[in-house]
Design a protein around this motif. Structure first.
Motif, PDB file in Angstrom:
ATOM      1  N   LEU A 152      12.753  27.337 123.797  1.00 11.70           N
ATOM      2  CA  LEU A 152      14.456  27.189 124.648  1.00 11.70           C
ATOM      3  C   LEU A 152      14.635  25.708 124.050  1.00 11.70           C
ATOM      4  CD1 LEU A 152      14.263  28.971 128.085  1.00 11.70           C
ATOM      5  CD2 LEU A 152      14.832  29.720 126.037  1.00 11.70           C
ATOM      6  N   GLU A 153      13.437  24.804 124.150  1.00 14.23           N
ATOM      7  CA  GLU A 153      13.204  23.264 124.240  1.00 14.23           C
ATOM      8  C   GLU A 153      14.062  23.418 122.424  1.00 14.23           C
ATOM      9  OE1 GLU A 153      11.219  18.980 122.918  1.00 14.23           O
ATOM     10  OE2 GLU A 153      10.110  20.424 124.868  1.00 14.23           O
ATOM     11  N   TYR A 154      13.158  23.763 121.907  1.00 13.41           N
ATOM     12  CA  TYR A 154      13.459  23.792 120.555  1.00 13.41           C
ATOM     13  C   TYR A 154      14.868  24.331 119.754  1.00 13.41           C
ATOM     14  CZ  TYR A 154      13.664  25.945 115.955  1.00 13.41           C
ATOM     15  OH  TYR A 154      14.522  26.356 114.384  1.00 13.41           O
ATOM     16  N   ILE A 155      15.630  25.461 120.820  1.00 15.18           N
ATOM     17  CA  ILE A 155      17.228  25.952 120.303  1.00 15.18           C
ATOM     18  C   ILE A 155      17.501  24.791 121.006  1.00 15.18           C
ATOM     19  CG2 ILE A 155      18.454  27.708 121.071  1.00 15.18           C
ATOM     20  CD1 ILE A 155      15.663  30.028 121.216  1.00 15.18           C
ATOM     21  N   ASP A 156      17.865  24.916 122.197  1.00 20.16           N
ATOM     22  CA  ASP A 156      18.968  23.619 122.069  1.00 20.16           C
ATOM     23  C   ASP A 156      18.863  22.318 121.465  1.00 20.16           C
ATOM     24  OD1 ASP A 156      18.954  25.088 124.489  1.00 20.16           O
ATOM     25  OD2 ASP A 156      18.043  24.572 125.661  1.00 20.16           O
ATOM     26  N   ASN A 157      17.793  21.907 121.119  1.00 22.55           N
ATOM     27  CA  ASN A 157      17.518  20.320 120.271  1.00 22.55           C
ATOM     28  C   ASN A 157      17.722  21.292 118.286  1.00 22.55           C
ATOM     29  OD1 ASN A 157      18.209  18.823 122.439  1.00 22.55           O
ATOM     30  ND2 ASN A 157      16.167  19.822 122.712  1.00 22.55           N
ATOM     31  N   TRP A 158      17.831  22.161 118.456  1.00 23.96           N
ATOM     32  CA  TRP A 158      17.609  23.043 117.001  1.00 23.96           C
ATOM     33  C   TRP A 158      18.245  21.712 115.851  1.00 23.96           C
ATOM     34  CZ3 TRP A 158      20.801  23.480 112.676  1.00 23.96           C
ATOM     35  CH2 TRP A 158      19.652  23.570 111.843  1.00 23.96           C
ATOM     36  N   SER A 159      17.638  21.184 114.846  1.00 25.27           N
ATOM     37  CA  SER A 159      18.189  20.528 113.701  1.00 25.27           C
ATOM     38  C   SER A 159      17.138  20.468 112.574  1.00 25.27           C
ATOM     39  CB  SER A 159      18.126  18.911 114.105  1.00 25.27           C
ATOM     40  OG  SER A 159      17.167  18.110 113.992  1.00 25.27           O
ATOM     41  N   LEU A 160      17.820  20.772 111.372  1.00 27.16           N
ATOM     42  CA  LEU A 160      17.367  20.446 109.720  1.00 27.16           C
ATOM     43  C   LEU A 160      16.127  19.369 110.315  1.00 27.16           C
ATOM     44  CD1 LEU A 160      16.898  21.532 107.860  1.00 27.16           C
ATOM     45  CD2 LEU A 160      18.417  20.329 106.398  1.00 27.16           C
ATOM     46  N   ILE A 161      16.280  17.984 110.353  1.00 26.46           N
ATOM     47  CA  ILE A 161      15.128  17.248 110.905  1.00 26.46           C
ATOM     48  C   ILE A 161      13.684  17.639 111.971  1.00 26.46           C
ATOM     49  CG2 ILE A 161      14.737  14.980 111.876  1.00 26.46           C
ATOM     50  CD1 ILE A 161      16.857  15.058 109.265  1.00 26.46           C
ATOM     51  N   LEU A 162      14.173  18.783 112.634  1.00 29.18           N
ATOM     52  CA  LEU A 162      13.884  19.173 113.710  1.00 29.18           C
ATOM     53  C   LEU A 162      12.789  20.207 112.873  1.00 29.18           C
ATOM     54  CD1 LEU A 162      11.855  19.456 116.476  1.00 29.18           C
ATOM     55  CD2 LEU A 162      13.953  20.910 116.825  1.00 29.18           C
ATOM     56  N   ASP A 163      13.339  20.999 112.199  1.00 29.42           N
ATOM     57  CA  ASP A 163      12.761  22.406 111.668  1.00 29.42           C
ATOM     58  C   ASP A 163      11.803  21.390 110.209  1.00 29.42           C
ATOM     59  OD1 ASP A 163      13.786  24.215 112.689  1.00 29.42           O
ATOM     60  OD2 ASP A 163      14.877  24.570 111.228  1.00 29.42           O
ATOM     61  N   LEU A 164      12.239  20.405 109.537  1.00 22.41           N
ATOM     62  CA  LEU A 164      11.315  19.593 108.597  1.00 22.41           C
ATOM     63  C   LEU A 164      10.052  18.766 109.769  1.00 22.41           C
ATOM     64  CD1 LEU A 164      13.771  18.202 106.522  1.00 22.41           C
ATOM     65  CD2 LEU A 164      12.927  20.096 105.770  1.00 22.41           C
ATOM     66  N   LYS A 165      10.286  18.400 110.738  1.00 26.23           N
ATOM     67  CA  LYS A 165       8.890  17.746 111.035  1.00 26.23           C
ATOM     68  C   LYS A 165       8.238  19.139 111.654  1.00 26.23           C
ATOM     69  CE  LYS A 165      11.894  14.110 113.509  1.00 26.23           C
ATOM     70  NZ  LYS A 165      11.645  13.384 114.880  1.00 26.23           N
ATOM     71  N   ILE A 166       8.270  20.244 111.827  1.00 26.57           N
ATOM     72  CA  ILE A 166       7.588  21.444 112.036  1.00 26.57           C
ATOM     73  C   ILE A 166       6.707  21.672 111.246  1.00 26.57           C
ATOM     74  CG2 ILE A 166       7.737  23.863 113.457  1.00 26.57           C
ATOM     75  CD1 ILE A 166      10.117  23.305 115.173  1.00 26.57           C
ATOM     76  N   LEU A 167       7.675  21.921 110.394  1.00 25.91           N
ATOM     77  CA  LEU A 167       6.688  22.235 108.990  1.00 25.91           C
ATOM     78  C   LEU A 167       5.227  21.474 108.925  1.00 25.91           C
ATOM     79  CD1 LEU A 167      10.100  23.556 106.696  1.00 25.91           C
ATOM     80  CD2 LEU A 167       7.637  24.925 107.851  1.00 25.91           C
ATOM     81  N   PHE A 168       6.112  20.400 108.698  1.00 24.92           N
ATOM     82  CA  PHE A 168       4.808  19.336 108.468  1.00 24.92           C
ATOM     83  C   PHE A 168       3.331  19.243 109.446  1.00 24.92           C
ATOM     84  CE2 PHE A 168       8.409  16.906 105.951  1.00 24.92           C
ATOM     85  CZ  PHE A 168       7.407  17.915 104.373  1.00 24.92           C
ATOM     86  N   LYS A 169       4.267  18.886 110.767  1.00 23.88           N
ATOM     87  CA  LYS A 169       2.943  19.393 111.603  1.00 23.88           C
ATOM     88  C   LYS A 169       2.500  20.224 111.627  1.00 23.88           C
ATOM     89  CE  LYS A 169       5.009  16.382 114.483  1.00 23.88           C
ATOM     90  NZ  LYS A 169       5.754  16.171 116.500  1.00 23.88           N
ATOM     91  N   THR A 170       2.791  21.564 110.811  1.00 24.48           N
ATOM     92  CA  THR A 170       2.354  22.798 111.025  1.00 24.48           C
ATOM     93  C   THR A 170       0.906  22.926 110.283  1.00 24.48           C
ATOM     94  OG1 THR A 170       4.295  24.047 111.541  1.00 24.48           O
ATOM     95  CG2 THR A 170       2.298  25.572 110.072  1.00 24.48           C
ATOM     96  N   ILE A 171       1.338  21.785 109.228  1.00 22.70           N
ATOM     97  CA  ILE A 171      -0.276  22.339 107.505  1.00 22.70           C
ATOM     98  C   ILE A 171      -1.369  21.814 108.730  1.00 22.70           C
ATOM     99  CG2 ILE A 171      -0.746  21.072 106.116  1.00 22.70           C
ATOM    100  CD1 ILE A 171       2.302  20.790 105.118  1.00 22.70           C
ATOM    101  N   PRO A 172      -1.404  20.221 108.895  1.00 17.77           N
ATOM    102  CA  PRO A 172      -2.389  20.591 109.435  1.00 17.77           C
ATOM    103  C   PRO A 172      -2.789  21.141 111.221  1.00 17.77           C
ATOM    104  CG  PRO A 172      -0.642  18.300 110.149  1.00 17.77           C
ATOM    105  CD  PRO A 172      -0.458  19.856 109.938  1.00 17.77           C
ATOM    106  N   VAL A 173      -2.145  21.517 111.390  1.00 17.96           N
ATOM    107  CA  VAL A 173      -2.553  22.527 112.409  1.00 17.96           C
ATOM    108  C   VAL A 173      -3.558  24.194 112.069  1.00 17.96           C
ATOM    109  CG1 VAL A 173      -1.371  24.287 114.391  1.00 17.96           C
ATOM    110  CG2 VAL A 173      -0.699  22.299 114.382  1.00 17.96           C
TER     111      VAL A 173
END
Length: 142
Positions: free
Chosen positions: A113-134
């Motif tokens: 819900l936090e993600y949906i309320d604060n969605w942005s292209l920058i947030l998506d890019l941050k999540i993608l970059f953080k997904t790699i090491p995870v």
């Protein structure tokens, strides 16, 4: 469930033994006896998720968004938690980079819900970059 609660078929590689036509009893746990040895490898490396890119190509899922869930879980959502269905489900999401399966279900929903309320292209890019090491370090994988 997908966008607006519509049901979708989520493609994955099988990592557990087939059930006996009964209902899904519970989400898998780390040492779940239903997980096959090869399935454990698929889950640890997140390779079981690769077929979901077919869902992305079909427009039913996004690369980033709340993870899809089963109708039985959606039926137990509160009105607030139903807000999670406002976004197209994703292959990865904010809850995945913050702890995946190590987080309680209610906390994952709150993060979605936090993600949906604060969605942005920058947030998506941050999540993608953080997904790699995870994924590479199998953090929070079952």
């Amino acid at each position: 469930n997908g966008l607006d609660g519509g049901e979708i078929t989520v493609y994955k590689f099988r990592s557990m033994r087939a059930r006996d036509n009964g209902p899904i009893v519970a989400q898998a746990t780390k040492d779940d006896p239903r997980i096959t040895p090869f399935g454990a490898f698929l889950r640890k490396t997140s390779l079981d998720e690769l077929p979901q890119f077919f869902n992305v190509l079909q427009g039913r899922m996004s690369i980033v968004g709340p993870r899809p869930t089963v109708p039985a879980q959606v039926a137990r959502y509160t009105d607030e938690q139903r807000g999670r269905l406002r976004a197209r489900p994703g292959v990865t999401g904010l809850a995945q980079v913050r702890g995946r399966a190590t987080l309680p279900w209610s906390e994952r929903i709150a993060i979605d819900l936090e993600y949906i309320d604060n969605w942005s292209l920058i947030l998506d890019l941050k999540i993608l970059f953080k997904t790699i090491p995870v994924v590479l370090m199998a953090k929070g994988a079952k």
